[in-house]
Design a protein around this motif. Sequence first.
Motif, PDB file in Angstrom:
ATOM      1  N   LEU A   1      12.765  82.541  67.600  1.00 37.99           N
ATOM      2  CA  LEU A   1      12.699  83.997  67.492  1.00 37.99           C
ATOM      3  C   LEU A   1      12.263  84.418  66.099  1.00 37.99           C
ATOM      4  CD1 LEU A   1      13.283  86.827  68.652  1.00 37.99           C
ATOM      5  CD2 LEU A   1      15.646  86.564  67.852  1.00 37.99           C
ATOM      6  N   ASN A   2      12.817  83.781  65.090  1.00 33.92           N
ATOM      7  CA  ASN A   2      12.469  84.135  63.714  1.00 33.92           C
ATOM      8  C   ASN A   2      10.990  83.892  63.442  1.00 33.92           C
ATOM      9  OD1 ASN A   2      13.553  84.919  60.951  1.00 33.92           O
ATOM     10  ND2 ASN A   2      12.574  82.968  60.483  1.00 33.92           N
ATOM     11  N   GLU A   3      10.467  82.761  63.920  1.00 31.95           N
ATOM     12  CA  GLU A   3       9.046  82.470  63.714  1.00 31.95           C
ATOM     13  C   GLU A   3       8.161  83.434  64.489  1.00 31.95           C
ATOM     14  OE1 GLU A   3       8.401  78.404  64.672  1.00 31.95           O
ATOM     15  OE2 GLU A   3       9.348  77.650  62.845  1.00 31.95           O
ATOM     16  N   ALA A   4       8.609  83.821  65.692  1.00 28.74           N
ATOM     17  CA  ALA A   4       7.790  84.687  66.539  1.00 28.74           C
ATOM     18  C   ALA A   4       7.638  86.088  65.956  1.00 28.74           C
ATOM     19  CB  ALA A   4       8.391  84.765  67.940  1.00 28.74           C
ATOM     20  N   VAL A   5       8.628  86.556  65.186  1.00 28.70           N
ATOM     21  CA  VAL A   5       8.571  87.926  64.678  1.00 28.70           C
ATOM     22  C   VAL A   5       8.262  87.989  63.183  1.00 28.70           C
ATOM     23  CG1 VAL A   5      10.174  88.738  66.442  1.00 28.70           C
ATOM     24  CG2 VAL A   5      11.072  87.980  64.231  1.00 28.70           C
ATOM     25  N   SER A   6       7.902  86.846  62.586  1.00 27.44           N
ATOM     26  CA  SER A   6       7.645  86.808  61.144  1.00 27.44           C
ATOM     27  C   SER A   6       6.186  86.996  60.786  1.00 27.44           C
ATOM     28  CB  SER A   6       8.154  85.485  60.541  1.00 27.44           C
ATOM     29  OG  SER A   6       9.556  85.408  60.654  1.00 27.44           O
ATOM     30  N   THR A   7       5.298  87.044  61.754  1.00 28.36           N
ATOM     31  CA  THR A   7       3.874  87.236  61.465  1.00 28.36           C
ATOM     32  C   THR A   7       3.571  88.720  61.334  1.00 28.36           C
ATOM     33  OG1 THR A   7       3.412  87.197  63.834  1.00 28.36           O
ATOM     34  CG2 THR A   7       3.191  85.129  62.633  1.00 28.36           C
ATOM     35  N   PRO A   8       2.650  89.102  60.440  1.00 26.37           N
ATOM     36  CA  PRO A   8       2.304  90.520  60.287  1.00 26.37           C
ATOM     37  C   PRO A   8       1.757  91.101  61.586  1.00 26.37           C
ATOM     38  CG  PRO A   8       1.456  89.238  58.453  1.00 26.37           C
ATOM     39  CD  PRO A   8       1.940  88.259  59.471  1.00 26.37           C
ATOM     40  N   MET A   9       2.017  92.366  61.788  1.00 23.30           N
ATOM     41  CA  MET A   9       1.561  93.027  63.002  1.00 23.30           C
ATOM     42  C   MET A   9       0.687  94.224  62.653  1.00 23.30           C
ATOM     43  SD  MET A   9       4.835  95.283  64.226  1.00 23.30           S
ATOM     44  CE  MET A   9       3.764  96.350  65.150  1.00 23.30           C
ATOM     45  N   GLY A  10      -0.229  94.531  63.570  1.00 19.41           N
ATOM     46  CA  GLY A  10      -1.040  95.739  63.451  1.00 19.41           C
ATOM     47  C   GLY A  10      -1.926  95.733  62.229  1.00 19.41           C
ATOM     48  N   HIS A  11      -2.146  96.916  61.687  1.00 18.59           N
ATOM     49  CA  HIS A  11      -2.992  97.063  60.513  1.00 18.59           C
ATOM     50  C   HIS A  11      -2.444  98.192  59.664  1.00 18.59           C
ATOM     51  CE1 HIS A  11      -4.692 100.625  62.479  1.00 18.59           C
ATOM     52  NE2 HIS A  11      -4.731  99.895  63.569  1.00 18.59           N
ATOM     53  N   LEU A  12      -2.919  98.261  58.424  1.00 17.74           N
ATOM     54  CA  LEU A  12      -2.468  99.267  57.471  1.00 17.74           C
ATOM     55  C   LEU A  12      -3.438 100.434  57.499  1.00 17.74           C
ATOM     56  CD1 LEU A  12      -0.467  99.927  55.124  1.00 17.74           C
ATOM     57  CD2 LEU A  12      -2.105  98.826  53.594  1.00 17.74           C
ATOM     58  N   GLY A  13      -2.969 101.594  57.906  1.00 17.40           N
ATOM     59  CA  GLY A  13      -3.812 102.787  57.908  1.00 17.40           C
ATOM     60  C   GLY A  13      -4.949 102.701  58.906  1.00 17.40           C
ATOM     61  N   GLU A  14      -5.911 103.590  58.729  1.00 14.16           N
ATOM     62  CA  GLU A  14      -7.068 103.688  59.615  1.00 14.16           C
ATOM     63  C   GLU A  14      -8.291 103.137  58.904  1.00 14.16           C
ATOM     64  OE1 GLU A  14      -9.440 107.084  62.236  1.00 14.16           O
ATOM     65  OE2 GLU A  14      -7.540 107.559  61.232  1.00 14.16           O
ATOM     66  N   THR A  15      -8.887 102.128  59.475  1.00 10.94           N
ATOM     67  CA  THR A  15     -10.022 101.454  58.846  1.00 10.94           C
ATOM     68  C   THR A  15     -11.125 102.441  58.503  1.00 10.94           C
ATOM     69  OG1 THR A  15      -9.511  99.463  60.105  1.00 10.94           O
ATOM     70  CG2 THR A  15     -11.703  99.603  59.105  1.00 10.94           C
ATOM     71  N   GLY A  16     -11.631 102.338  57.274  1.00 13.23           N
ATOM     72  CA  GLY A  16     -12.725 103.209  56.843  1.00 13.23           C
ATOM     73  C   GLY A  16     -12.292 104.559  56.328  1.00 13.23           C
ATOM     74  N   ARG A  17     -10.972 104.796  56.213  1.00 14.49           N
ATOM     75  CA  ARG A  17     -10.502 106.108  55.763  1.00 14.49           C
ATOM     76  C   ARG A  17      -9.577 106.010  54.548  1.00 14.49           C
ATOM     77  NH1 ARG A  17     -11.412 110.344  59.112  1.00 14.49           N
ATOM     78  NH2 ARG A  17      -9.687 111.500  58.154  1.00 14.49           N
ATOM     79  N   GLY A  18      -9.569 104.874  53.890  1.00 20.39           N
ATOM     80  CA  GLY A  18      -8.722 104.739  52.713  1.00 20.39           C
ATOM     81  C   GLY A  18      -9.112 103.521  51.907  1.00 20.39           C
ATOM     82  N   VAL A  19      -8.393 103.310  50.792  1.00 17.18           N
ATOM     83  CA  VAL A  19      -8.629 102.142  49.947  1.00 17.18           C
ATOM     84  C   VAL A  19      -8.288 100.889  50.749  1.00 17.18           C
ATOM     85  CG1 VAL A  19      -7.917 100.959  47.844  1.00 17.18           C
ATOM     86  CG2 VAL A  19      -8.110 103.452  47.863  1.00 17.18           C
TER      87      VAL A  19
END
Length: 936
Positions: free
Chosen positions: A380-398
Amino acid sequence: PDALTQLETKGGLRSEVVELYRRFRERTRDYYDREDLAEAAAGAVTGGVASGLHDLGPIVFFLVPDLTAGERALVEALAGRWQCAVLLGLTGDHGADAPVQGLAARLSRSLGPPAYSMPAHPPCASRLVAAPDPRQEVRWVLRHLMKAAEDGMPFRQMAILYRQIDPYAALLREQLALAGIPAAGPGNVAVSESASGRTLLGLVHLAQDPDLPRHAVMAWLTGCPISPPGGAGSALYPSRWDALSRQAGVVKGTGQWQDRLERHAAELERQAEDWEVREEISEARAARMREDAKSARALAAFVAGLAARLLPPSDGSRWQEFAGWAKDLLDAYLDRKAAPPEGREPEDASLERLESTLREMSALDTVEPRPSLARFALALNEAVSTPMGHLGETGRGVFVGPLGAALGLEFDLVHVVGMVEGLVPARSPDDPLIPDRERLAAGGPNAGIPLRGAREAEERYRYLAALASGTTRLLSYPCADPGAQRGQSPSRWLLQAASRLHGKPVYSSTLLSLAREPWLEVVASAEDGLRTVAQEAPADEHDFDLARLWRWRRAGRALTEHHLAESGPLAQTLALERGRASAQLTCWDGDVSALAGKARRLRIHDRPVLSPTALETWAACPFSYLLGRALGVTAIDRPEEVPTISAMDRGSLVHSILERFLRRVGSKGTMPAPGEPWTHAHRELMHGIAHDVFQGAEARGITGKALLWEVEQDALLRDLDAFLEADARLRARLGATPWKVEVRFGFPSDKESLPAAEWDLPGMGILRFRGIVDRVDVIPADAGALVLDYKTGRISSYGGLKGDPVDRGCRLQLPICALALKAHLKPEATVRAAYWFVSTRGKFALLPAEPISVQDVAEAFGAALGTIASGVAHGLFPANPGPESRTSFENCAYCDFDPICSPRRDVVWERKQRDPRLAAYVRLAGGEPATDKELA
């Protein structure tokens, strides 16, 4: 296979490793990974069954840094049966490009000779930055980005890249949010870091330790959004529960949670009833104590329910059972209505991902049946330790991400942070099981065996590719790691960039000396960052104010004249700095004279009774008195498991045993005469009482590890035996017989208490004191009495009594106890007092060797008491660290407030002694007040 056989022929450890690998492949032959998938795809293309190719058209492998054997097989199959091209990137650096050149050579057999367009030279940074620490480094970066934005560059054309996730991923995310700068990039927050992830992982962690350690339960309760499973009628009070469990002495064990909390609740209710009847506390205070008792019982019930719910399926149960158990825990305890600071949406996504993970784990029974709780928790710990999704909206920030995430992207401005030696590039030691020389002998990368030494080339490639993604490139590094409290050197790659910009070699020892060069920015400290704010652009409103203040100071105007310094935090900060730097005691370092005559806690002469211990505290360090006695600040104890009993608890046990022993002997009428020794029966009685006290200490959880406690008990019993012998000698020498123990004085609500001890202090009136006398002996020869105050520590800390009967006001206990007893006895009775060190390490010494009377110390006692009472009444509380000791200062060694005092406390005290108002205290403390000439 050929490479494995080649390695196997080496024998020994190499053969064992190959055997382990083959067994692994055998056990996983029914499952596939990316390599198996690539080989299957190559087979589908070669076999003509890859019908989906007709919908795709020509296939281009874009900027792949390397291909595995299976992936190369796929490329070769596509080259033979379909349209395929591979676009590789070159940096112009021979070492970084070597793996790519090797890949091009391997692919040329199927794709034909490559077409080259080689860069003239590797990309290089145009500006370097040295900052004091990672936080200041990131602040500088944000200021530079804001400056670029002011000049018209959109945020989407900027990038901040890092090699080390810790601390940069969270730090950049936090600082960009505070500055209001939009960010985009790959996700760097794992499900395990979300509120729901922390809640479930905390529960599973607790289930692995059935003793439910207090610190673990409270860390989970106070750090996660918990909802009680009892429904609307129940509530949680994590902070109060934390304090109550500390006070109850809970360490671990379900029995302790129930027994000690119930005992603590009952004691709170008893004290509330008792003290309220005696009118020692208000009705509101009594009501609060009863409410705390109710909360303690609620905590006990909550932990009991938690322990029952945490019971996991037995080891060997199905994955589905473990997953269902975990889902039930999550449903029972997660507060789904609590919104985290980052908002509801990301938390909903994390919860959905977590529940999906549990559903997927339910299907693992076909993979590996019958797991244990430890195996389930690990999975369980290994399964939930990977990053998920993305930060912000691509092309709209640094753009924010690791170095490799920028491969193939294009920006106007790229900043690479954390360029520290040892981290960029990371150290990559050779493999001790199969070194690179043997990997090469077996075929190396051409045979599918990667080289450890190639990792630095891969890192170098990602670093140069990141630089190549930007038109303007900046590198920065922090000169120190505050967490590890150590300095850091710039990466050799940053030094290479510095050498190119400088035109000659630059070393870590010479880099900072080039601060005047236009390509190097050195931020020496957070204060120096003010200059940076003025040169770049403020990252946020706070920086904006700092920039204005910096320009104000650069114009030669006093900071105190700026309108920002008229009120608010800046005005208070400037006043604090001026006050602490002055030779006068101020409100910032212990002067509360403005409250003299107003604050009840300073009207010392108006109090019904005083504590001698409190006055001794002021004599040693008035600032400690202000915090602990006047303001009521206390250190929070953490009653976690200790290896052995503390010195304070050990002393309490000795006091309790001696009190019970002498009471029992007195009640039986078997107290020996002055010249008589204690008998064997007395010794047996002492041991029986000691064992009862020891059992009570064990029940309270203060005795530490069992084996060490056994050793400590033996030592205590030896000391008690030695006490009987020393007591017989003392009684024979002084002609004394024990009369009373634990004599209380100054407690009007206690019927057995003697009246308070009184002392008429000129200019202030009669001061009354309360206290407890450990033991009173009678001396028939002169109709007198002997007051004994037990001590179980070392005699060295009482050395000041040799030249000063009250040790600079730090030892007032004996005269005050003698005063109380003398008022109780006949006027002609002589009352003397002494400290008695009742332990082997204290050598059973009597201090002073000839007990003192009030008349002996009246002058010194009166002078010390006058200085102390006057200082408290006038609100003067300087911090006096005392003489420097081996590890700290004499008055700071065991002080609760040591962490919050100035690290240069000796310098501050030397400066504050010049305040004329402190002249009397300086003399009491053994110093010399400043002369008029020195003050002038």
